[in-house]
Scaffold this motif. Structure first.
Motif, mmCIF file in Angstrom:
data_model
loop_
_atom_site.group_PDB
_atom_site.id
_atom_site.type_symbol
_atom_site.label_atom_id
_atom_site.label_comp_id
_atom_site.label_asym_id
_atom_site.label_seq_id
_atom_site.Cartn_x
_atom_site.Cartn_y
_atom_site.Cartn_z
ATOM 1 N N ASP B 299 0.673 -1.291 -0.087
ATOM 2 C CA ASP B 299 0.250 -0.276 -0.345
ATOM 3 C C ASP B 299 0.735 1.250 -0.074
ATOM 4 N N ASP B 300 1.674 1.295 0.644
ATOM 5 C CA ASP B 300 2.865 2.332 0.489
ATOM 6 C C ASP B 300 4.233 2.066 -0.485
ATOM 7 N N VAL B 301 4.272 0.830 -0.753
ATOM 8 C CA VAL B 301 5.924 0.825 -2.091
ATOM 9 C C VAL B 301 5.008 0.223 -2.702
ATOM 10 N N ASP B 302 5.841 0.221 -3.712
ATOM 11 C CA ASP B 302 5.475 0.041 -5.221
ATOM 12 C C ASP B 302 5.591 -1.527 -4.895
ATOM 13 N N GLU B 303 4.916 -2.586 -6.037
ATOM 14 C CA GLU B 303 5.114 -3.898 -6.259
ATOM 15 C C GLU B 303 6.103 -4.087 -7.700
ATOM 16 N N ARG B 304 7.527 -3.713 -7.634
ATOM 17 C CA ARG B 304 8.264 -4.023 -8.486
ATOM 18 C C ARG B 304 10.170 -5.066 -8.348
ATOM 19 N N PRO B 305 8.953 -6.548 -8.905
ATOM 20 C CA PRO B 305 9.976 -7.155 -9.132
ATOM 21 C C PRO B 305 11.790 -7.427 -9.433
ATOM 22 N N TYR B 306 11.119 -6.481 -10.595
ATOM 23 C CA TYR B 306 12.742 -6.307 -12.061
ATOM 24 C C TYR B 306 13.200 -5.416 -11.568
ATOM 25 N N ALA B 307 12.622 -4.075 -10.755
ATOM 26 C CA ALA B 307 13.416 -3.407 -10.202
ATOM 27 C C ALA B 307 14.392 -3.647 -9.041
ATOM 28 N N VAL B 308 13.878 -4.473 -7.926
ATOM 29 C CA VAL B 308 15.103 -4.878 -7.074
ATOM 30 C C VAL B 308 15.702 -5.775 -7.751
ATOM 31 N N MET B 309 15.539 -6.720 -8.220
ATOM 32 C CA MET B 309 16.602 -7.475 -9.336
ATOM 33 C C MET B 309 17.471 -6.851 -9.964
ATOM 34 N N ASP B 310 17.544 -5.480 -10.382
ATOM 35 C CA ASP B 310 18.567 -4.037 -10.972
ATOM 36 C C ASP B 310 18.930 -4.025 -9.746
ATOM 37 N N PHE B 311 17.938 -3.933 -8.896
ATOM 38 C CA PHE B 311 18.946 -3.291 -7.163
ATOM 39 C C PHE B 311 19.805 -4.219 -6.635
ATOM 40 N N ALA B 312 19.569 -5.770 -7.058
ATOM 41 C CA ALA B 312 20.353 -6.659 -6.658
ATOM 42 C C ALA B 312 21.675 -6.838 -7.368
ATOM 43 N N VAL B 313 21.873 -6.597 -8.197
ATOM 44 C CA VAL B 313 22.693 -6.783 -9.070
ATOM 45 C C VAL B 313 24.004 -5.124 -8.991
ATOM 46 N N ARG B 314 22.871 -4.775 -8.913
ATOM 47 C CA ARG B 314 24.415 -3.147 -8.802
ATOM 48 C C ARG B 314 24.862 -3.454 -7.504
ATOM 49 N N ALA B 315 23.925 -3.916 -6.050
ATOM 50 C CA ALA B 315 24.757 -3.843 -5.211
ATOM 51 C C ALA B 315 25.559 -5.359 -5.326
ATOM 52 N N LEU B 316 25.786 -5.880 -6.039
ATOM 53 C CA LEU B 316 27.102 -6.958 -6.308
ATOM 54 C C LEU B 316 27.648 -6.115 -7.307
ATOM 55 N N PHE B 317 27.724 -5.374 -7.748
ATOM 56 C CA PHE B 317 29.134 -4.920 -8.606
ATOM 57 C C PHE B 317 29.405 -3.666 -7.840
ATOM 58 N N ALA B 318 28.518 -3.141 -6.034
ATOM 59 C CA ALA B 318 29.362 -2.405 -5.497
ATOM 60 C C ALA B 318 30.244 -2.939 -4.675
ATOM 61 N N ALA B 319 29.565 -4.658 -3.976
ATOM 62 C CA ALA B 319 29.808 -4.591 -2.577
ATOM 63 C C ALA B 319 30.999 -5.799 -3.118
ATOM 64 N N VAL B 320 30.807 -6.025 -4.231
ATOM 65 C CA VAL B 320 32.019 -7.610 -4.374
ATOM 66 C C VAL B 320 32.913 -7.284 -5.594
ATOM 67 N N ILE B 321 31.957 -7.016 -6.372
ATOM 68 C CA ILE B 321 33.400 -6.722 -8.037
ATOM 69 C C ILE B 321 34.553 -5.775 -7.464
ATOM 70 N N LEU B 322 33.718 -4.267 -6.797
ATOM 71 C CA LEU B 322 34.549 -3.561 -7.167
ATOM 72 C C LEU B 322 35.932 -3.871 -6.056
ATOM 73 N N PRO B 323 35.088 -4.135 -4.104
ATOM 74 C CA PRO B 323 36.117 -4.316 -2.953
ATOM 75 C C PRO B 323 37.090 -5.457 -3.740
ATOM 76 N N THR B 324 37.034 -6.698 -4.469
ATOM 77 C CA THR B 324 37.364 -7.133 -4.779
ATOM 78 C C THR B 324 38.477 -6.792 -5.877
ATOM 79 N N LEU B 325 38.271 -5.579 -6.302
ATOM 80 C CA LEU B 325 39.372 -5.560 -7.002
ATOM 81 C C LEU B 325 40.407 -4.994 -6.278
#
Lengths: 377, 354
Positions: B299-325
């Motif tokens: 009711d106060d947040v939107d249902e956005r399954p594909y946007a959260v998928m995008d969110f998850a992948v961006r988190a992977l890039f920011a928190a895994v790929i770059l620090p590991t580099l």
């Protein structure tokens, strides 16, 4: 940040940084050289001299890169001058454009446009994959109540009913849907049910593939956005700065090589390899197109949703129709797989290959980075 | 970070006395060997002693270099570079260690928000796909003639999104854990390496036959004290472009409801669902039940399954790929720095682990 502004920043911001760093490094290594000469230490003297030469190389490299950035834009314009459609919008590379808000004609910067195009294509493909997932499972969007089932859903309901229904009189079974798998009208229901299970399994596999594709598309989008915004503005100047000092030379070489390859090579290769790219005509005798829509008549790959749907439907009919159409859909399947995964991967691999050799040229050690990139990709 | 304040005290109270002790011990050993060499007429001992004197001076030179490096890291303002490179105007003072810590903490927070968004959607689809209904065989009589009929999992199709989101949930968990891991590595290396490994490396390097070990320890310490935070601080400069919440996602906090709010809302949703399912209109309960469940969650947040998928992948890039580099860059620098001391270090296994 637009590329012309980036070049202005080069002149205003980067050059003083490089000048300060070069003077500092020169002072340090000159001190070391004096110390080595005073105490007659040939190894240290050799090291100090080579480092002073590296400082000079850094200054020359900065001057070269200022020239290179401008030239790279012209080369990019000549290589990828043309048009591509994406999501109904025409992307033109090279030439001149008119900015109505400022009322000026300015030179089109192809690399910025190239990144916008890549992001557009990724967004479009991601949207198609999402729509495909939604289309595979009608229950996700269906809200009609149960008794009003129609079409295929009603058929499925009858199939399940016939298969699982059993009746008996005085303990003697007279009908059991599961007995008829071998034949008869109940057997037909069982056979139909098995094909339903097959369809469900196929849908599961397609969903698994679609989710992996979504991960790949979103990863590429995040990477392309990061390259566009930071590689020329942050990594290139800091790479030159870090390369000035011995202990950070390898990292500086890494940053410079990544910036040059991923910002300049990757979008150009991506555009050139795109099957929908239509190079602009160089002949003055060729008439201009009469309408914008005629520019869009280029061969493009089938969309993900269309091909996946055709693949799913043809697989169901393969037994009745024969294998020829099934093989045709496999051909479609490989084509969109090429567009979604292989094409960007090839572009990235070529760019990383360039990065590896540039890094070697700049005095870095590409081994560790190459292994990391291979593992991640 | 307290590191900069603690280092100067450590330098004066612990490091310098240790260096002085090691230098004196080495000097005494070298002097004794030189005297012995002269006494017995063994030129090899004399040459060895002279080489060790040179190495001792090198070690003292490196020792003076380390405080210089640490103080440089503590005084350089990463924000100045950000202002120049990105044409921003910020007067905040952020040294290299603070910038590195800020980046890993921001990446962890970003991953946590992504995790909350994915988990929220996962919960909704789990509830929907687990919902089931039962329709009696003779619906106009209810189940008066025995409990016979058909069970339906009306929203079973949501299981597809549930399984898809499970993959992204795992990705965000990995992202969050990796970001926290890098925070712990940063804390450990900037303190343990600085206050333990570095003095140990300097001490061993001062001693004649422990030079190889000392060089390796020194190179390792230098890489993680300086190179690793430097790389993370460079990623912090560009963090605005990587820690971007997808525009379709609402505020992250909306996915983390207060517990008392959940209890009240769950009760209201349950009541409306029961009322809907008990409705006399055949099958109408299904639509209302789905609507009630979705209204409770969205009711106060939107249902956005594909946007959260995008969110998850961006988190992977920011928190895994770059620090590991950054970590791999630090390890590669170790090899490079060790070469400066004349040692070859093989860290390929450690790189593979990373």
């Amino acid at each position: 940040m637009a590329l012309p502004d980036m070049l202005a920043s080069w002149e205003v911001g980067y050059v003083p940084i490089i000048a300060v760093v070069s003077l500092t490094a020169t002072a340090i290594y000159a001190t070391l050289l004096g110390f080595a000469k005073a105490f007659n230490m040939p190894n240290l003297e050799r090291f100090a001299k080579s480092e002073l030469a590296q400082v000079i190389a850094t200054v020359l490299m900065t001057a070269f890169l200022l020239f290179f950035v401008g030239s790279a834009l012209e080369v990019a314009s000549s290589l990828i001058g043309g048009n591509i459609y994406c999501a109904g919008e025409l992307y033109t590379f090279g030439g001149y454009e008119f900015d109505p808000s400022e009322g000026i004609v300015y030179e089109n910067q192809p690399l910025n446009k190239a990144f916008e195009l890549i992001k557009c294509k990724l967004r479009t493909r991601g949207k198609e994959v999402g729509e495909f997932i939604d289309s595979m499972f009608p229950q996700l969007t269906q809200t009609s109540p149960l008794p009003s089932l129609s079409g295929r859903a009603a058929e499925l309901y009858m199939i399940y009913f016939l298969y699982y229904f059993s009746a008996s009189v005085l303990g003697i079974p007279i009908y059991n849907g599961q007995f008829g798998l071998g034949g008869g009208w109940a057997g037909a229901a069982g056979g139909e049910l098995l094909s339903v299970y097959g369809l469900v399994e196929q849908s599961r596999l397609l969903l698994m593939f679609a989710v992996n594709v979504l991960v790949a598309i979103n990863s590429q989008y995040a990477l392309v956005l990061y390259i566009q915004k930071t590689f020329l503005a942050i990594f290139l100047p800091l790479g030159i700065l870090l390369r000035s000092f011995y202990f950070t030379r390898s990292i500086g070489a890494l940053f410079i090589s990544l910036a040059l390859s991923l910002y300049f090579v990757y979008p150009v290769v991506y555009i050139l390899l795109d099957p929908g790219f239509a190079p602009s005509s160089t002949s003055e005798e060729e008439p201009a197109p009469s309408s914008v829509s005629s520019l869009g008549c280029v061969n493009t790959m089938n969309s993900f949703a269309t091909v996946m749907s055709s693949f799913a439907s043809v697989q169901q009919q393969t037994a009745a129709v024969g294998e020829s159409e099934g093989q045709a859909s496999i051909s479609d399947y490989s084509r969109f797989y090429l567009e979604l995964l292989i094409h960007p991967l090839v572009s990235l691999s070529i760019s990383l290959l360039v990065a590896r050799y540039v890094m070697h040229l700049l005095g870095g050690d590409p081994y560790a980075f190459a292994r990391f990139a291979a593992k991640v990709i | 970070m307290m590191l900069c304040e603690q280092f100067n005290d450590f330098l004066l109270t612990s490091l310098l006395p240790l260096i002085a002790t090691a230098s004196m011990a080495t000097g005494i050993i070298i002097a004794l060997v030189l005297l012995l060499g002269r006494a017995i007429g063994n030129s090899r001992l004399s040459v060895w002693a002279k080489d060790e004197v040179v190495q001792l001076f090198f070690s003292l030179a490196f020792i003076s270099f380390v405080p210089l490096l640490v103080n440089l890291s503590c005084t350089l303002n990463a924000n100045d570079f950000r202002n120049i490179l990105l044409e921003e105007t910020s007067s905040e003072v952020v040294n290299l260690y603070d910038a590195a810590e800020l980046y890993v903490l921001s990446a962890a927070r970003y991953s946590h928000e992504a995790l909350a968004a994915v988990r929220y959607h996962l919960e909704v689809y789990a509830v929907l796909s687990a919902s089931s209904g039962f329709e009696c065989a003779f619906s106009f009589l209810g189940c008066l003639f025995g409990y016979t009929g058909d069970s339906f999992s009306l929203f079973g199709g949501y299981g597809a999104l549930q399984s898809a989101l499970s993959l992204f949930f795992n990705l965000t968990v990995i992202s969050l854990m990796t970001a926290l891991l890098h925070y712990f590595i940063l804390s450990l290396t900037s303190k343990a390496f600085l206050f333990f490994l570095l003095p140990l490396g300097l001490f061993f390097r001062s001693l004649p036959y422990m030079r190889i070990l000392g060089s390796v320890l020194f190179a390792l310490a230098l890489s993680f004290i300086f190179i690793y935070p430097l790389l993370l601080s460079i990623f912090w400069i560009g963090s605005d472009f990587v820690l971007l919440v997808p525009s379709e996602i609402g505020e992250g906090d909306a996915y983390l409801r207060a517990e008392e709010d959940m209890v009240g809302r769950a009760g209201a949703a349950a009541a409306s669902s029961v009322a809907a399912l008990a409705s006399l209109v055949p099958g109408a309960g299904t639509e209302l039940a789905q609507a009630a469940i979705k209204a409770f969650y969205f009711d106060d947040v939107d249902e956005r399954p594909y946007a959260v998928m995008d969110f998850a992948v961006r988190a992977l890039f920011a928190a895994v790929i770059l620090p590991t580099l950054a970590l791999i860059g630090a390890l590669a620098s170790t090899v490079y720095i060790a070469k400066f001391f004349g040692q070859q270090v093989d860290l390929s296994r450690l790189m593979q682990l990373m």
